[in-house]
Design a protein around this motif. Structure first.
Motif, PDB file in Angstrom:
ATOM      1  N   GLU A  62       0.256  78.900  59.616  1.00  0.00           N
ATOM      2  CA  GLU A  62       0.837  79.952  60.444  1.00  0.00           C
ATOM      3  C   GLU A  62       0.204  79.930  61.831  1.00  0.00           C
ATOM      4  O   GLU A  62      -1.011  79.848  61.970  1.00  0.00           O
ATOM      5  CB  GLU A  62       0.616  81.330  59.816  1.00  0.00           C
ATOM      6  CG  GLU A  62       1.219  82.477  60.623  1.00  0.00           C
ATOM      7  CD  GLU A  62       0.962  83.836  59.983  1.00  0.00           C
ATOM      8  OE1 GLU A  62      -0.010  83.969  59.217  1.00  0.00           O
ATOM      9  OE2 GLU A  62       1.735  84.775  60.266  1.00  0.00           O
ATOM     10  N   SER A 110       5.753  89.182  59.710  1.00  0.00           N
ATOM     11  CA  SER A 110       4.451  88.670  60.115  1.00  0.00           C
ATOM     12  C   SER A 110       3.823  89.596  61.155  1.00  0.00           C
ATOM     13  O   SER A 110       3.072  89.174  62.029  1.00  0.00           O
ATOM     14  CB  SER A 110       4.571  87.237  60.650  1.00  0.00           C
ATOM     15  OG  SER A 110       5.573  87.128  61.642  1.00  0.00           O
ATOM     16  N   TYR A 111       4.139  90.880  61.035  1.00  0.00           N
ATOM     17  CA  TYR A 111       3.582  91.909  61.917  1.00  0.00           C
ATOM     18  C   TYR A 111       2.225  92.381  61.427  1.00  0.00           C
ATOM     19  O   TYR A 111       1.333  92.702  62.214  1.00  0.00           O
ATOM     20  CB  TYR A 111       4.556  93.088  61.975  1.00  0.00           C
ATOM     21  CG  TYR A 111       4.126  94.234  62.842  1.00  0.00           C
ATOM     22  CD1 TYR A 111       3.621  95.407  62.286  1.00  0.00           C
ATOM     23  CD2 TYR A 111       4.233  94.153  64.222  1.00  0.00           C
ATOM     24  CE1 TYR A 111       3.231  96.464  63.082  1.00  0.00           C
ATOM     25  CE2 TYR A 111       3.844  95.211  65.026  1.00  0.00           C
ATOM     26  CZ  TYR A 111       3.350  96.370  64.446  1.00  0.00           C
ATOM     27  OH  TYR A 111       2.972  97.411  65.241  1.00  0.00           O
ATOM     28  N   PHE A 170       5.513  80.907  58.679  1.00  0.00           N
ATOM     29  CA  PHE A 170       4.806  79.809  58.019  1.00  0.00           C
ATOM     30  C   PHE A 170       5.632  78.532  58.250  1.00  0.00           C
ATOM     31  O   PHE A 170       6.640  78.306  57.570  1.00  0.00           O
ATOM     32  CB  PHE A 170       4.650  80.093  56.528  1.00  0.00           C
ATOM     33  CG  PHE A 170       3.836  81.324  56.204  1.00  0.00           C
ATOM     34  CD1 PHE A 170       3.748  81.781  54.908  1.00  0.00           C
ATOM     35  CD2 PHE A 170       3.152  82.025  57.196  1.00  0.00           C
ATOM     36  CE1 PHE A 170       2.994  82.912  54.584  1.00  0.00           C
ATOM     37  CE2 PHE A 170       2.403  83.163  56.890  1.00  0.00           C
ATOM     38  CZ  PHE A 170       2.327  83.588  55.576  1.00  0.00           C
ATOM     39  N   TYR A 187       8.756  90.641  64.593  1.00  0.00           N
ATOM     40  CA  TYR A 187       7.983  89.728  63.766  1.00  0.00           C
ATOM     41  C   TYR A 187       8.625  89.551  62.392  1.00  0.00           C
ATOM     42  O   TYR A 187       8.063  89.915  61.344  1.00  0.00           O
ATOM     43  CB  TYR A 187       6.539  90.212  63.644  1.00  0.00           C
ATOM     44  CG  TYR A 187       5.767  90.093  64.932  1.00  0.00           C
ATOM     45  CD1 TYR A 187       5.577  91.216  65.753  1.00  0.00           C
ATOM     46  CD2 TYR A 187       5.260  88.877  65.357  1.00  0.00           C
ATOM     47  CE1 TYR A 187       4.874  91.106  66.946  1.00  0.00           C
ATOM     48  CE2 TYR A 187       4.562  88.761  66.553  1.00  0.00           C
ATOM     49  CZ  TYR A 187       4.386  89.882  67.339  1.00  0.00           C
ATOM     50  OH  TYR A 187       3.697  89.770  68.518  1.00  0.00           O
ATOM     51  N   ASN A 205      10.774  86.696  59.981  1.00  0.00           N
ATOM     52  CA  ASN A 205      11.045  85.270  59.783  1.00  0.00           C
ATOM     53  C   ASN A 205      11.993  85.090  58.603  1.00  0.00           C
ATOM     54  O   ASN A 205      12.032  85.905  57.691  1.00  0.00           O
ATOM     55  CB  ASN A 205       9.727  84.542  59.504  1.00  0.00           C
ATOM     56  CG  ASN A 205       8.648  84.935  60.486  1.00  0.00           C
ATOM     57  OD1 ASN A 205       8.790  84.760  61.698  1.00  0.00           O
ATOM     58  ND2 ASN A 205       7.560  85.516  59.991  1.00  0.00           N
ATOM     59  N   GLN A 226      13.880  77.483  64.387  1.00  0.00           N
ATOM     60  CA  GLN A 226      12.825  76.489  64.205  1.00  0.00           C
ATOM     61  C   GLN A 226      13.384  75.106  64.563  1.00  0.00           C
ATOM     62  O   GLN A 226      14.571  74.815  64.329  1.00  0.00           O
ATOM     63  CB  GLN A 226      12.322  76.511  62.751  1.00  0.00           C
ATOM     64  CG  GLN A 226      11.305  75.455  62.384  1.00  0.00           C
ATOM     65  CD  GLN A 226       9.949  75.654  63.024  1.00  0.00           C
ATOM     66  OE1 GLN A 226       9.762  76.476  63.907  1.00  0.00           O
ATOM     67  NE2 GLN A 226       8.964  74.899  62.554  1.00  0.00           N
ATOM     68  N   GLN A 260      10.678  87.617  55.767  1.00  0.00           N
ATOM     69  CA  GLN A 260       9.233  87.877  55.691  1.00  0.00           C
ATOM     70  C   GLN A 260       8.784  88.493  57.014  1.00  0.00           C
ATOM     71  O   GLN A 260       9.234  88.066  58.078  1.00  0.00           O
ATOM     72  CB  GLN A 260       8.474  86.574  55.469  1.00  0.00           C
ATOM     73  CG  GLN A 260       6.952  86.730  55.396  1.00  0.00           C
ATOM     74  CD  GLN A 260       6.224  85.583  56.074  1.00  0.00           C
ATOM     75  OE1 GLN A 260       6.750  84.933  56.976  1.00  0.00           O
ATOM     76  NE2 GLN A 260       4.999  85.329  55.650  1.00  0.00           N
ATOM     77  N   LEU A 269      10.954  77.039  56.899  1.00  0.00           N
ATOM     78  CA  LEU A 269      11.147  78.044  57.940  1.00  0.00           C
ATOM     79  C   LEU A 269      12.415  77.732  58.731  1.00  0.00           C
ATOM     80  O   LEU A 269      12.565  76.634  59.267  1.00  0.00           O
ATOM     81  CB  LEU A 269       9.932  78.068  58.868  1.00  0.00           C
ATOM     82  CG  LEU A 269       9.973  79.052  60.030  1.00  0.00           C
ATOM     83  CD1 LEU A 269       9.990  80.496  59.537  1.00  0.00           C
ATOM     84  CD2 LEU A 269       8.776  78.824  60.968  1.00  0.00           C
ATOM     85  N   TYR A 324      12.129  82.191  63.293  1.00  0.00           N
ATOM     86  CA  TYR A 324      10.927  83.013  63.427  1.00  0.00           C
ATOM     87  C   TYR A 324      11.096  83.991  64.573  1.00  0.00           C
ATOM     88  O   TYR A 324      11.951  83.809  65.448  1.00  0.00           O
ATOM     89  CB  TYR A 324       9.669  82.149  63.595  1.00  0.00           C
ATOM     90  CG  TYR A 324       9.639  81.244  64.796  1.00  0.00           C
ATOM     91  CD1 TYR A 324      10.207  79.973  64.740  1.00  0.00           C
ATOM     92  CD2 TYR A 324       9.022  81.646  65.984  1.00  0.00           C
ATOM     93  CE1 TYR A 324      10.168  79.134  65.839  1.00  0.00           C
ATOM     94  CE2 TYR A 324       8.979  80.818  67.085  1.00  0.00           C
ATOM     95  CZ  TYR A 324       9.555  79.550  67.006  1.00  0.00           C
ATOM     96  OH  TYR A 324       9.516  78.720  68.099  1.00  0.00           O
ATOM     97  N   THR A 325      10.290  85.017  64.554  1.00  0.00           N
ATOM     98  CA  THR A 325      10.376  86.133  65.499  1.00  0.00           C
ATOM     99  C   THR A 325      11.811  86.566  65.706  1.00  0.00           C
ATOM    100  O   THR A 325      12.307  86.695  66.826  1.00  0.00           O
ATOM    101  CB  THR A 325       9.668  85.829  66.838  1.00  0.00           C
ATOM    102  OG1 THR A 325      10.170  84.609  67.389  1.00  0.00           O
ATOM    103  CG2 THR A 325       8.167  85.698  66.606  1.00  0.00           C
ATOM    104  N   ARG A 367      -0.721  88.841  64.589  1.00  0.00           N
ATOM    105  CA  ARG A 367       0.745  88.780  64.487  1.00  0.00           C
ATOM    106  C   ARG A 367       1.127  87.309  64.497  1.00  0.00           C
ATOM    107  O   ARG A 367       0.634  86.550  65.321  1.00  0.00           O
ATOM    108  CB  ARG A 367       1.419  89.472  65.679  1.00  0.00           C
ATOM    109  CG  ARG A 367       0.769  90.758  66.140  1.00  0.00           C
ATOM    110  CD  ARG A 367       1.077  91.943  65.259  1.00  0.00           C
ATOM    111  NE  ARG A 367       0.688  93.188  65.952  1.00  0.00           N
ATOM    112  CZ  ARG A 367       0.385  94.318  65.350  1.00  0.00           C
ATOM    113  NH1 ARG A 367       0.398  94.385  64.029  1.00  0.00           N
ATOM    114  NH2 ARG A 367       0.068  95.394  66.066  1.00  0.00           N
ATOM    115  N   GLY A 368       2.030  86.897  63.626  1.00  0.00           N
ATOM    116  CA  GLY A 368       2.322  85.474  63.482  1.00  0.00           C
ATOM    117  C   GLY A 368       3.761  85.100  63.758  1.00  0.00           C
ATOM    118  O   GLY A 368       4.639  85.955  63.948  1.00  0.00           O
ATOM    119  N   GLU A 369       4.006  83.818  63.751  1.00  0.00           N
ATOM    120  CA  GLU A 369       5.334  83.258  64.011  1.00  0.00           C
ATOM    121  C   GLU A 369       5.903  82.561  62.782  1.00  0.00           C
ATOM    122  O   GLU A 369       6.655  81.603  62.890  1.00  0.00           O
ATOM    123  CB  GLU A 369       5.275  82.271  65.176  1.00  0.00           C
ATOM    124  CG  GLU A 369       5.059  82.912  66.522  1.00  0.00           C
ATOM    125  CD  GLU A 369       5.272  81.948  67.666  1.00  0.00           C
ATOM    126  OE1 GLU A 369       5.755  82.390  68.727  1.00  0.00           O
ATOM    127  OE2 GLU A 369       4.947  80.752  67.523  1.00  0.00           O
TER     128      GLU A 369
END
Lengths: 127, 107
Positions: free
Chosen positions: A99, B91-92, A114, B32, B34, B55, B89, B46, B49-50, A110-112
């Motif tokens: 990640e 990712s926050y 996996f 955040y 995905n 991707q 999912q 993936l 994202y965001t 805070r991620g983008e």
């Protein structure tokens, strides 16, 4: 080419232990947060644990807290999951996943998503 | 913990159909969010994202939208290789919770 290869799965009795490993290659391992995600047979994805690039932040799902320990060795490009006191409900395929953390706000990474996953390793807990 | 609720849990569609899957977060996650695709016996992949960023290598028929608590994954024209399970999912924050999944089946 980015590669993540898990190992260490197998059959273990309830109450037993296993140590999973994830060998990373093809990228600067020390720059990324890493995660373990599991999937029980026929079920959905469950996040298990994460560790940021320098091990500053470590998190666990409530279901494994106190029993599992995540760690990493940036010099050896490796991620680990030590699993103790295993239960039947821990039976699953375990994936490691990379990640990219965008920002840390209020001590929360805070991620983008996996973006790379390993092929998974099966852990079966049964007597 | 932030709960992620996907709908529907499964759907049947034909090649060429437009397919929409929704995901709702129990509290705001900004963007955040995905989306992943998973085929049987394979690791998840993936897709977006965001919320809306495709991707690299993912076909443009996949798109995502939304912010705050409500999000959508759209497949503009379903292809044979798109029959799979899809997961949202957040990712926050941690735990990095997943939705329960949507299985897209052939009609």
């Amino acid at each position: 080419e980015v590669q993540l290869v898990e190992s260490g799965g197998g059959l273990v009795k309830p109450g037993g232990s296993l140590r999973l490993s994830c060998a990373a290659s093809g990228f600067t391992f020390s720059s990324y947060s890493m995660n373990w995600v599991r999937q029980a047979p026929g079920k959905g994805l469950e996040w298990v644990s994460s560790i940021t690039s320098t091990s500053t932040y470590i998190y666990y799902a409530d279901s494994v807290k106190g029993r599992f320990t995540i760690s990493r060795d940036n010099a050896k490009n490796s991620l680990f999951l030590q699993m103790n006191s295993l239960r039947a409900e821990d039976t699953a395929v375990y994936y490691c996943a990379r990640e990219d953390i965008v920002v840390v706000e209020a001590a929360t990474p805070r991620g983008e998503g996996f973006d790379y996953w390993g092929q998974g390793t099966l852990v079966t807990v049964s007597s | 913990d932030i709960q992620m609720t996907q709908s529907p849990s499964s759907l049947s569609a034909s090649v060429g159909d437009r397919v929409t899957i929704t995901c709702r977060a129990s509290q705001t996650i900004n963007s955040y969010l995905n989306w992943y695709q998973q085929k049987p016996g394979k690791a998840p992949k993936l897709l977006i994202y965001t919320a809306s960023t495709l991707q690299s290598g993912v076909p443009s028929r996949f798109s995502g939208s939304g912010s705050g608590t409500d999000f959508t994954l759209t497949i503009s024209s379903l292809q044979p290789e798109d029959f799979a399970s899809y997961y949202c999912q957040q990712s926050y924050s941690t735990p990095r919770t997943f939705g329960q999944g949507t299985r897209v089946e052939i009609k």
